[in-house]
Enzyme design. Structure first.
Site, PDB file in Angstrom:
ATOM      1  N   ASN A   1      37.427  -7.764  20.673  1.00  0.00           N
ATOM      2  CA  ASN A   1      37.578  -6.601  21.547  1.00  0.00           C
ATOM      3  C   ASN A   1      36.040  -6.512  22.353  1.00  0.00           C
ATOM      4  OD1 ASN A   1      40.269  -6.172  20.533  1.00  0.00           O
ATOM      5  ND2 ASN A   1      39.161  -5.130  18.806  1.00  0.00           N
TER       6      ASN A   1
ATOM      7  N   GLY B   1      34.015  -3.447  21.593  1.00  0.00           N
ATOM      8  CA  GLY B   1      32.832  -2.532  20.830  1.00  0.00           C
ATOM      9  C   GLY B   1      31.564  -2.806  20.881  1.00  0.00           C
ATOM     10  N   ASP B   2      31.356  -4.079  20.527  1.00  0.00           N
ATOM     11  CA  ASP B   2      30.116  -4.705  20.329  1.00  0.00           C
ATOM     12  C   ASP B   2      29.330  -4.634  21.364  1.00  0.00           C
ATOM     13  OD1 ASP B   2      30.640  -5.455  17.222  1.00  0.00           O
ATOM     14  OD2 ASP B   2      32.256  -6.608  18.371  1.00  0.00           O
TER      15      ASP B   2
ATOM     16  N   TYR C   1      44.772   0.034  20.200  1.00  0.00           N
ATOM     17  CA  TYR C   1      45.246  -1.233  19.640  1.00  0.00           C
ATOM     18  C   TYR C   1      46.792  -1.409  19.645  1.00  0.00           C
ATOM     19  CZ  TYR C   1      40.391  -1.042  17.735  1.00  0.00           C
ATOM     20  OH  TYR C   1      39.151  -0.638  17.903  1.00  0.00           O
TER      21      TYR C   1
ATOM     22  N   ARG D   1      39.512   4.626  20.937  1.00  0.00           N
ATOM     23  CA  ARG D   1      39.791   3.780  19.818  1.00  0.00           C
ATOM     24  C   ARG D   1      38.276   3.240  19.322  1.00  0.00           C
ATOM     25  NH1 ARG D   1      42.078  -1.996  22.546  1.00  0.00           N
ATOM     26  NH2 ARG D   1      40.264  -2.698  22.576  1.00  0.00           N
ATOM     27  N   GLY D   2      38.296   2.517  18.377  1.00  0.00           N
ATOM     28  CA  GLY D   2      37.119   1.829  17.855  1.00  0.00           C
ATOM     29  C   GLY D   2      35.738   2.463  17.894  1.00  0.00           C
ATOM     30  N   GLU D   3      34.882   2.353  18.552  1.00  0.00           N
ATOM     31  CA  GLU D   3      33.543   2.909  18.347  1.00  0.00           C
ATOM     32  C   GLU D   3      33.098   3.596  19.886  1.00  0.00           C
ATOM     33  OE1 GLU D   3      30.536   1.190  15.808  1.00  0.00           O
ATOM     34  OE2 GLU D   3      28.897   2.306  16.799  1.00  0.00           O
ATOM     35  N   ASP D   4      32.805   2.884  20.760  1.00  0.00           N
ATOM     36  CA  ASP D   4      32.142   3.333  21.657  1.00  0.00           C
ATOM     37  C   ASP D   4      33.043   4.572  22.406  1.00  0.00           C
ATOM     38  OD1 ASP D   4      29.755   3.371  23.757  1.00  0.00           O
ATOM     39  OD2 ASP D   4      31.164   2.531  24.989  1.00  0.00           O
TER      40      ASP D   4
HETATM   41  O1  TRH Z   1      37.285  -2.600  22.030  1.00  0.00           O
HETATM   42  P1  TRH Z   1      37.347  -1.756  20.826  1.00  0.00           P
HETATM   43  O2  TRH Z   1      38.488  -1.695  19.888  1.00  0.00           O
HETATM   44  O3  TRH Z   1      36.012  -2.172  20.074  1.00  0.00           O
HETATM   45  C1  TRH Z   1      35.330  -2.485  18.662  1.00  0.00           C
HETATM   46  C2  TRH Z   1      35.548  -3.627  18.333  1.00  0.00           C
HETATM   47  O4  TRH Z   1      36.818  -4.054  18.066  1.00  0.00           O
HETATM   48  C3  TRH Z   1      34.488  -3.884  17.277  1.00  0.00           C
HETATM   49  O5  TRH Z   1      34.588  -5.194  16.890  1.00  0.00           O
HETATM   50  C4  TRH Z   1      34.714  -2.924  16.031  1.00  0.00           C
HETATM   51  O6  TRH Z   1      33.719  -3.251  15.360  1.00  0.00           O
HETATM   52  C5  TRH Z   1      34.719  -1.505  16.954  1.00  0.00           C
HETATM   53  O7  TRH Z   1      35.563  -1.388  17.894  1.00  0.00           O
HETATM   54  C6  TRH Z   1      34.923  -0.657  15.862  1.00  0.00           C
HETATM   55  O8  TRH Z   1      36.845  -0.057  21.293  1.00  0.00           O
HETATM   56  P2  TRH Z   1      35.446   0.466  21.973  1.00  0.00           P
HETATM   57  O9  TRH Z   1      34.276   0.675  20.840  1.00  0.00           O
HETATM   58  O10 TRH Z   1      35.823   1.902  22.356  1.00  0.00           O
HETATM   59  O11 TRH Z   1      34.816  -0.545  23.002  1.00  0.00           O
HETATM   60  C7  TRH Z   1      35.645  -0.483  24.254  1.00  0.00           C
HETATM   61  C8  TRH Z   1      34.375  -0.608  25.338  1.00  0.00           C
HETATM   62  O12 TRH Z   1      34.884  -1.038  26.387  1.00  0.00           O
HETATM   63  C9  TRH Z   1      33.667   0.735  25.345  1.00  0.00           C
HETATM   64  O13 TRH Z   1      32.384   0.393  25.679  1.00  0.00           O
HETATM   65  C10 TRH Z   1      34.296   1.059  26.677  1.00  0.00           C
HETATM   66  C11 TRH Z   1      34.610  -0.029  27.486  1.00  0.00           C
HETATM   67  N1  TRH Z   1      35.493  -0.153  28.497  1.00  0.00           N
HETATM   68  C12 TRH Z   1      35.382   0.018  29.943  1.00  0.00           C
HETATM   69  O14 TRH Z   1      34.015  -0.145  30.293  1.00  0.00           O
HETATM   70  N2  TRH Z   1      36.375  -0.249  30.798  1.00  0.00           N
HETATM   71  C13 TRH Z   1      37.788  -0.114  30.559  1.00  0.00           C
HETATM   72  O15 TRH Z   1      38.766  -0.149  31.342  1.00  0.00           O
HETATM   73  C14 TRH Z   1      37.920  -0.215  29.068  1.00  0.00           C
HETATM   74  C15 TRH Z   1      39.404   0.179  28.700  1.00  0.00           C
HETATM   75  C16 TRH Z   1      36.991   0.150  28.237  1.00  0.00           C
END
Ligand code: TRH
Length: 353
Positions: free
Chosen positions: A18, A20-21, A188, A251-254
């Protein structure tokens, strides 16, 4: 005010899955660079930056390929190993021979669980291997003053206050009908039981890329609920999406953190783990988030969040939107009183170096 010289940071990130990292590390790297620090972001897979960065890196930030770190002769003042990503051995060996030794920080995943306060800032002395003699320190983001806090850029609140949502939505080709609620969807998986609950009010779902788009396409939507597929947005535009919507599914973290800064009612789909660790993680966050909320809102929110994660039965309706909105704003205010993560990292490195 004393002038503190900018430092050189080596920030290592391995993309596990995904976004998030890389999302967290890109945001941290940008934040540090905007404060005048020199940052090298080492990535094993930079492909997501194509859309996430929305342009070339800003001044002070250089993206490097992970594979080149083994031959990098210069080690920065601070080395951040994000999410236990295991640094290249040859780089660690050069860290060990650097004088003075660099600060070695393991930036951990975000959680509201109590171990975070206990583990934040703990040392892990290295007795063997290429880093023998060094000590790694754990840095935990979190929601309380005894943690490393959350990423929050210094200009965030002002930018949000000046944000023109209608103009931004129109530029993206999103036409909101009068009285329509806007819901962002980044998840997800789609839990279709949510759709009839949304139908209490005309609703436009803005679906981010991922499986949810095809899952939505396969659904017969209730009257008054429609959806639109979004392309990947740059990270600043993703934030604006959350500011523009009335209700955010993240979802996730960020994106979870950014929904909290958006100050709108939101639901978190937590990253599912094989051992079911997501259940307690979800509950401990809810304990904090809902501590000051009215009892009926707290109960309804808990049910909704559990159901959206496949961890419980669905409520009959969404929590009342006015009290949900007040709680989201109160929570944001509460968080904004705590120092942000980049500020805390900077003082951490300055104070005990
Ligand atoms: O993508 P995520 O589910 O990420 C993570 C990873 O799975 C990771 O391994 C896990 O440990 C963690 O979750 C808990 O969700 P997250 O964290 O929200 O990250 C998505 C990133 O993508 C966030 O920085 C926002 C960015 N993003 C954009 O910049 N533009 C977009 O259109 C979208 C949909 C997301």
């Amino acid at each position: 005010m004393p002038i503190i010289a900018a430092m050189q940071w080596d920030l290592f990130c391995r993309v596990i899955d995904n976004y998030g990292d890389i999302g967290v590390c890109w945001r941290l790297a940008r934040d540090l660079a905007a404060r005048g620090e020199q940052v090298q972001l080492w990535l094993d897979d930079a492909s997501a930056l194509g859309w996430m960065a929305g342009g070339p890196p800003p001044g002070g930030l250089v993206v490097r390929h992970w594979g080149d770190a083994a031959d990098e002769p210069v080690v920065g003042d601070v080395v951040i190993e994000s999410f236990g990503c295991d640094l290249p051995e040859a780089f660690v060996a050069r860290m060990a021979s650097r004088q003075p030794a660099p600060r070695w920080i393991n930036l951990e995943y975000l959680s509201a669980e109590s171990y975070v306060e206990r583990s934040h800032r703990l040392h892990s002395p290295q007795f063997s291997g290429p880093g023998a003699g060094l000590s790694k320190q754990f840095f935990y983001p979190g929601f309380t003053t005894r943690t490393g806090g959350l990423l929050r850029e210094p200009g965030l609140a002002a930018e949000q206050a000046a944000f023109d949502a209608p103009a931004w939505l129109a530029a993206l080709g999103i036409e909101r009908r009068p009285g329509e609620r806007l819901v962002s969807l980044f998840a997800y998986r789609l839990m279709p039981e949510l759709l009839p609950l949304l139908a209490e009010q005309p609703t436009l779902i803005l679906a981010c890329p991922g499986a949810v788009q095809s899952q939505l396409a396969a659904q017969a939507l209730p009257a008054d609920v429609r959806w639109q597929a979004l392309p990947f947005l740059s990270q600043p535009n993703f934030d604006r999406l959350l500011w523009a919507c009335d209700f955010n599914l993240v979802r996730g973290e960020d994106s979870f953190v950014r929904a909290q800064w958006a100050g709108k009612p939101f639901v978190w789909q937590i990253y599912p783990q094989d051992d079911g660790a997501q259940g307690p993680k979800l509950e401990t966050f809810l304990d904090l988030y809902l501590a000051a909320a009215p009892a009926d809102l707290a109960a309804g929110t808990r049910r909704l969040w559990r159901a959206w994660n496949g961890l419980g039965a669905w409520p009959a309706a969404l929590p009342a939107s006015n009290t949900a909105a007040a709680t989201a704003l109160q929570w944001r205010q509460h968080l904004a009183r705590q120092p942000d993560l980049a500020s805390q990292l900077l003082s951490f490195v300055a104070e005990s170096g």
